[in-house]
Write an enzyme that holds these catalytic residues in place. Sequence first.
Site, PDB file in Angstrom:
ATOM      1  N   SER A 142       0.852  -1.192   0.000  1.00  0.00           N
ATOM      2  CA  SER A 142       0.000   0.000   0.000  1.00  0.00           C
ATOM      3  C   SER A 142       0.884   1.236   0.000  1.00  0.00           C
ATOM      4  O   SER A 142       2.026   1.191   0.480  1.00  0.00           O
ATOM      5  CB  SER A 142      -0.899   0.017   1.238  1.00  0.00           C
ATOM      6  N   TYR A 155      -2.423  -0.471  10.123  1.00  0.00           N
ATOM      7  CA  TYR A 155      -2.529  -0.933   8.740  1.00  0.00           C
ATOM      8  C   TYR A 155      -1.234  -0.634   7.990  1.00  0.00           C
ATOM      9  O   TYR A 155      -0.682  -1.505   7.301  1.00  0.00           O
ATOM     10  CB  TYR A 155      -3.710  -0.244   8.059  1.00  0.00           C
TER      11      TYR A 155
END
Length: 266
Positions: A142, A155
């Site tokens: 990501s 995350y």
Amino acid sequence: MQLAQKVVVVTGAGSGIGRAVALEAVRRGAKVAAVDLNAQTLAETAETAAAAGGAMSVHELNVTDRAAVEALPAAVAERWGAVDGLIHCAGIIQPFTRLKDLDFATIDRVFAVNWSGTLYLTKAFLPVLLERPVGHIVNVASMGGFLPVPGQTIYGASKAAVKLLTEGLHAECAGTAVRVTVVFPGGVATNITTNSGVNIPAAGDTANRKITTPERAARDILDGMERDAYRVLIGGDARLMDRLYRLNPKRAAGLIADKMQDLLQR
């Protein structure tokens, strides 16, 4: 690795980027083993592939179940005769909240899916792929894995672990027939919040932001795979912030923090 006539495992294939990657891979002539936790959405992906004449098998699986993951390569090989590649798209985000307000059950779940799932799959498929004439592992990290995003700290940490695992694996596979690619999506229009079981309020300028479609992300991922790219950045936001973060990490982090403040739960 060229995809035509190859057998490729795609996780997260029930929706979002994973579904788009699975469908684009069959369009390019690959035989796809589609993997997801959600049997219903996985079946929908398979129906779409079948309607287009694509070759796809479905494998309902929880990537945090190590025993199930370890059995997957054999199941795919039994169906298709071989395994040539893994494209790992499955992942979840955390509730949009500060670390101090995040409970350990949530933290453990995010790391179980994003980190342990990636590790289990990589370990399970690597020996198999090393035996093939050519093999490829693609792990989706990501933009939050190289750029800190307040409210998504856990995350981001899990995806940073995916980044370094994948980059380390690339170095370890030098001189072998296995290629390794890490992917950094920016904003992509998926239902990851629903799949993650979280509710994130929309930013005030969301309507004016250019969000990458899953289909465009899938094309970019598979284009990168077919040219044996070291890393793939998805979306103008990821490309811009990658350049800025390398030039001035503190400034880049500050810009993201300013944009995210109104989304944080107080």
